[in-house]
Design a protein around this motif. Sequence first.
Motif, PDB file in Angstrom:
ATOM      1  N   GLU A  14       0.831  -1.204   0.000  1.00 16.60           N
ATOM      2  CA  GLU A  14       0.000   0.000   0.000  1.00 16.60           C
ATOM      3  C   GLU A  14       0.865   1.253   0.000  1.00 16.60           C
ATOM      4  O   GLU A  14       0.550   2.231  -0.680  1.00 16.60           O
ATOM      5  CB  GLU A  14      -0.955   0.003   1.191  1.00 16.60           C
ATOM      6  N   LEU A  17       2.211   1.716  -3.448  1.00 17.02           N
ATOM      7  CA  LEU A  17       1.167   2.262  -4.312  1.00 17.02           C
ATOM      8  C   LEU A  17       1.011   3.766  -4.060  1.00 17.02           C
ATOM      9  O   LEU A  17       0.911   4.555  -5.002  1.00 17.02           O
ATOM     10  CB  LEU A  17      -0.161   1.532  -4.063  1.00 17.02           C
ATOM     11  N   GLY A  18       1.012   4.152  -2.785  1.00 21.72           N
ATOM     12  CA  GLY A  18       0.929   5.574  -2.452  1.00 21.72           C
ATOM     13  C   GLY A  18       2.093   6.363  -3.023  1.00 21.72           C
ATOM     14  O   GLY A  18       1.927   7.510  -3.462  1.00 21.72           O
ATOM     15  N   LYS A  20       3.734   5.603  -5.793  1.00 20.30           N
ATOM     16  CA  LYS A  20       3.504   5.688  -7.237  1.00 20.30           C
ATOM     17  C   LYS A  20       2.427   6.719  -7.576  1.00 20.30           C
ATOM     18  O   LYS A  20       2.509   7.403  -8.578  1.00 20.30           O
ATOM     19  CB  LYS A  20       3.105   4.314  -7.789  1.00 20.30           C
ATOM     20  N   GLN A  21       1.425   6.821  -6.718  1.00 23.18           N
ATOM     21  CA  GLN A  21       0.322   7.743  -6.964  1.00 23.18           C
ATOM     22  C   GLN A  21       0.597   9.144  -6.412  1.00 23.18           C
ATOM     23  O   GLN A  21      -0.190  10.064  -6.667  1.00 23.18           O
ATOM     24  CB  GLN A  21      -0.964   7.199  -6.324  1.00 23.18           C
ATOM     25  N   GLY A  22       1.670   9.299  -5.664  1.00 21.71           N
ATOM     26  CA  GLY A  22       1.972  10.593  -5.067  1.00 21.71           C
ATOM     27  C   GLY A  22       0.981  11.001  -3.997  1.00 21.71           C
ATOM     28  O   GLY A  22       0.728  12.193  -3.794  1.00 21.71           O
ATOM     29  N   SER A  23       0.420  10.023  -3.293  1.00 13.21           N
ATOM     30  CA  SER A  23      -0.647  10.321  -2.337  1.00 13.21           C
ATOM     31  C   SER A  23      -0.249  10.110  -0.873  1.00 13.21           C
ATOM     32  O   SER A  23      -1.116  10.121   0.003  1.00 13.21           O
ATOM     33  CB  SER A  23      -1.875   9.451  -2.651  1.00 13.21           C
ATOM     34  N   THR A  58       9.283  -0.826  -5.062  1.00 14.99           N
ATOM     35  CA  THR A  58       9.603   0.548  -5.492  1.00 14.99           C
ATOM     36  C   THR A  58      10.959   0.664  -6.180  1.00 14.99           C
ATOM     37  O   THR A  58      11.434   1.778  -6.411  1.00 14.99           O
ATOM     38  CB  THR A  58       9.584   1.505  -4.285  1.00 14.99           C
TER      39      THR A  58
END
Length: 167
Positions: A14, A17-18, A20-23, A58
């Motif tokens: 997770e 994923l964050g 990669k999404q810049g979140s 990553t």
Amino acid sequence: DAEEDATAESAAKEVALGMKQGSLPPYLGIRIKTLSEELKTRGLRTVDIFLSTLLSETGGKLPANFVVTLPKITHPAHVKALVETFEVLEKANHLPAGTLKMEFMIETPQSVLDAEGKCAIPEFVRNAKGRCVAAHFGTYDYTAALSITARHQHMTHPACDFAKHVM
């Protein structure tokens, strides 16, 4: 163990994923189990699984301001064990030495005053070898360890004032 292993792996995915999404938030980390004699294997295994999975997902990158929170420290050896684990993980994952950082949760009487009655935190910092970026006070665990009942477990309790002054 299987449940915590799966959780560490899932959490790392997770976070990847964050990334990669810049979140992701500006500061991020994980809190492991205490490195007491009975739980140290579990705590260190969680660090290994989480970081190995995250770095695999990553391409060897960590999120900005990533730290591992070391809770319920009762002895300077806990800090030393985490540093040694960091050194092994950095080498295995081709990270520059000193990349992995930690923060302390000061939530036991032994993490405030050592067996000789001295402030324990300076030795924790020395054992961290430049990797400690913060220390936080854990009101509820600290007051519970002093047998203070739940009704009186609050940040303004005199025992907490003492601990914060020592910190």
